[in-house]
Design an enzyme around this catalytic site. Structure first.
Site, PDB file in Angstrom:
ATOM      1  N   GLY A 177       0.544  -1.754   0.452  1.00  0.00           N
ATOM      2  CA  GLY A 177      -0.035  -0.012   0.075  1.00  0.00           C
ATOM      3  C   GLY A 177       0.874   1.272   0.540  1.00  0.00           C
ATOM      4  O   GLY A 177       0.530   2.517   0.888  1.00  0.00           O
ATOM      5  N   HIS A 204       8.457   5.816   4.580  1.00  0.00           N
ATOM      6  CA  HIS A 204       8.420   6.768   6.128  1.00  0.00           C
ATOM      7  C   HIS A 204       7.388   6.086   6.826  1.00  0.00           C
ATOM      8  O   HIS A 204       6.902   5.017   6.033  1.00  0.00           O
ATOM      9  CB  HIS A 204       6.950   7.503   5.253  1.00  0.00           C
ATOM     10  CG  HIS A 204       6.450   7.083   4.169  1.00  0.00           C
ATOM     11  ND1 HIS A 204       6.594   7.407   3.047  1.00  0.00           N
ATOM     12  CD2 HIS A 204       5.134   6.899   4.702  1.00  0.00           C
ATOM     13  CE1 HIS A 204       5.556   6.185   2.144  1.00  0.00           C
ATOM     14  NE2 HIS A 204       4.408   6.586   3.692  1.00  0.00           N
ATOM     15  N   HIS A 233       4.586   5.279   9.324  1.00  0.00           N
ATOM     16  CA  HIS A 233       3.577   6.396   9.759  1.00  0.00           C
ATOM     17  C   HIS A 233       3.418   5.850  11.297  1.00  0.00           C
ATOM     18  O   HIS A 233       3.434   4.277  11.960  1.00  0.00           O
ATOM     19  CB  HIS A 233       2.279   5.254   9.286  1.00  0.00           C
ATOM     20  CG  HIS A 233       2.175   5.632   8.157  1.00  0.00           C
ATOM     21  ND1 HIS A 233       1.049   6.496   7.538  1.00  0.00           N
ATOM     22  CD2 HIS A 233       2.299   4.426   7.338  1.00  0.00           C
ATOM     23  CE1 HIS A 233       0.890   6.636   5.959  1.00  0.00           C
ATOM     24  NE2 HIS A 233       2.415   5.447   5.857  1.00  0.00           N
TER      25      HIS A 233
END
Ligand code: AMP
Ligand code: ZN
Length: 112
Positions: free
Chosen positions: A91, A98, A100
């Site tokens: 996804g 990065h 999350h």
């Protein structure tokens, strides 16, 4: 990398709602938050995906910074989730690695 959204945020060309910054990392609020706290933590250096992470110290800093921000925002005890999406099936939509950090609501398992 000139054509990378997150590199442009590191360079200040595109605005970011910054919550933490040091010499190697930048953390800013996600533009489409999926929880009351949704922060993205990125290395300032362009690394496209988790597959290309070549620095174990930097990877550790990503995780430690997530814990630090979660604690600062008052979520250390209630809990939070960290996620790194990798490539299409993971996804990943922005190809600058990065982490999350999501907090402020109960998370579901398994994730969608
Ligand atoms: P991923 O799907 O794991 O690649 O996550 C990319 C994230 O970047 C998504 O959660 C987006 O909402 C977020 N995003 C995209 N553009 C921006 C932006 N300009 N500022 C902050 N977050 C963004
Ligand atoms: Zn980049």
């Amino acid at each position: 990398m000139t054509d990378c959204l997150f590199c442009k945020m590191v360079d200040g060309v595109i605005p970011a709602d910054i919550v933490y910054e040091d010499e190697s990392l930048l953390a800013f609020r996600d533009i489409h938050p999926q929880a009351p706290l949704h922060v993205l933590i990125i290395p300032k250096r362009h690394i496209a995906t988790l597959n290309a992470l070549d620095d174990a110290v930097l990877g550790g800093k990503l995780l430690q910074t997530a814990a630090k921000i979660a604690a600062e925002q008052g979520y250390a005890d209630s809990g939070y989730r960290t996620v790194i999406n990798c490539n299409e099936d993971g996804g990943q939509t922005v190809h600058h690695i990065h982490l999350h950090l999501l907090a402020g609501r109960a998370m579901h398992w398994p994730p969608g």
